[in-house]
Write an enzyme that holds these catalytic residues in place. Structure first.
Site, mmCIF file in Angstrom:
data_model
loop_
_atom_site.group_PDB
_atom_site.id
_atom_site.type_symbol
_atom_site.label_atom_id
_atom_site.label_comp_id
_atom_site.label_asym_id
_atom_site.label_seq_id
_atom_site.Cartn_x
_atom_site.Cartn_y
_atom_site.Cartn_z
ATOM 1 N N GLN A 58 50.431 29.680 42.790
ATOM 2 C CA GLN A 58 50.754 30.455 43.989
ATOM 3 C C GLN A 58 49.633 31.453 44.256
ATOM 4 O OE1 GLN A 58 54.379 32.672 43.725
ATOM 5 N NE2 GLN A 58 54.338 33.341 45.850
ATOM 6 N N GLU A 76 49.833 41.273 42.140
ATOM 7 C CA GLU A 76 48.973 42.059 41.253
ATOM 8 C C GLU A 76 49.054 41.594 39.801
ATOM 9 O OE1 GLU A 76 47.857 46.655 40.020
ATOM 10 O OE2 GLU A 76 48.824 46.224 41.939
#
Length: 299
Positions: A58, A76
């Site tokens: 992803q 993150e």
């Protein structure tokens, strides 16, 4: 990626919107409004191992805030894992967003993952309210939560910083934290040390907090044992409000009492030491007083 949460229409219809591009890792910076404060290094290592074996399934989502400089909107943890792998580039989707949209989207993305601690979640709610001018009720409606749910989360931000950090580090539970809301900052930290040192349950913590808020009277039994003097004729005709037992004489402080006080201080020092905070105490037993000097480093 439509931002319907903020009333923005789904205007990204071009084929380039969700196009995956390769972006230099060195050109990427974390989001300034990232609600997650604690990143578990072991979990990051496990994620890095998975990415190394199977690739990044992803892509992370970025926005270009300056020419060839990118800020993370979502992903993150994946970015941190890739940094440990020393990749030069990573696959990403670059969205066009301003500062306000970027901050709000980062908060929403993390809240929807349900991996935040209770304090991080509360901080995210507070930031969303500030960024978008939401009330607790309007934010709750947007998030599909009840207003009481949001209000209870926000109350956690009233806890002292050490207690908030203990929740974020998974050292105590959210319920432990809620029980400490009734105490002032000093007592919160003292009870926190005791929870960590003695592995107190939530029930134990609630009982300890209750004993601090409503300590039992020390001389109640002595008052009950004081005998009444025989009433005079005048006294016997008084109303029930005026008649009654005489007050017990005020208890004088004894050496045993002061020793209990000193032992209580010593126990508090032990709890602080057990929590990992270096503390030094020097006791000076003088003729008329006990003097205890306690030093705790600020950092």
């Amino acid at each position: 990626m439509a931002i319907s949460f903020f009333g923005k229409k789904k205007e990204e219809t071009s084929s380039s919107v969700n196009q995956v591009v390769m972006v230099p890792v060195a050109a990427i910076v974390p989001n300034r409004f990232q609600p997650r404060k604690v990143f578990n290094t072991d979990h990051i290592g496990e994620l890095a191992s998975t990415i190394e074996q199977h690739g990044l399934l992803q892509p992370i989502v970025l926005r270009e805030y300056e020419d060839q400089k990118f800020e993370i909107i979502a992903g993150e943890r994946r970015f941190r894992a890739i940094q440990t792998l020393k990749w030069a580039e990573l696959p990403a989707i670059v969205q066009k967003m301003d500062d306000h949209e970027t901050a709000s989207m980062a908060l929403i993305e993390n809240l929807q993952r349900e991996e935040l601690t209770a304090v991080e979640e509360a901080d995210a709610y507070q930031n969303l309210m500030k960024l978008n001018g939401f009330t607790q009720a309007s934010l709750a409606e947007k998030m599909g939560k009840s207003q009481s749910f949001v209000a209870n989360k926000l109350r956690l931000l009233k806890l002292s910083q050490p207690v908030q950090e203990a929740i974020m580090n998974h050292e105590i539970s959210e319920r432990h934290g809620r029980s400490l809301l009734k105490l002032d900052e000093f007592n919160q930290q003292m009870v926190l040390h005791q929870i960590l040192a003695e592995q107190l349950t939530v029930k134990d913590t609630e009982a300890l907090v209750a004993s601090i808020i409503n300590p039992e009277p020390a001389v109640e039994e002595e008052v009950a044992d004081v005998e009444e003097e025989p009433a005079t004729i005048e006294e016997s005709t008084e109303t029930p409000k005026k008649a009654g037992k005489k007050k017990a004489p005020k208890k004088e402080m004894t050496t045993a009492d002061t020793k209990v006080a000193v032992n209580t201080i010593k126990k508090s020092i032990e709890l602080i030491e057990q929590s990992g905070i270096p503390v030094s105490a020097v006791e000076d037993d003088q003729k008329d007083v006990y003097r205890i000097t306690i030093e705790i480093p600020k950092k």
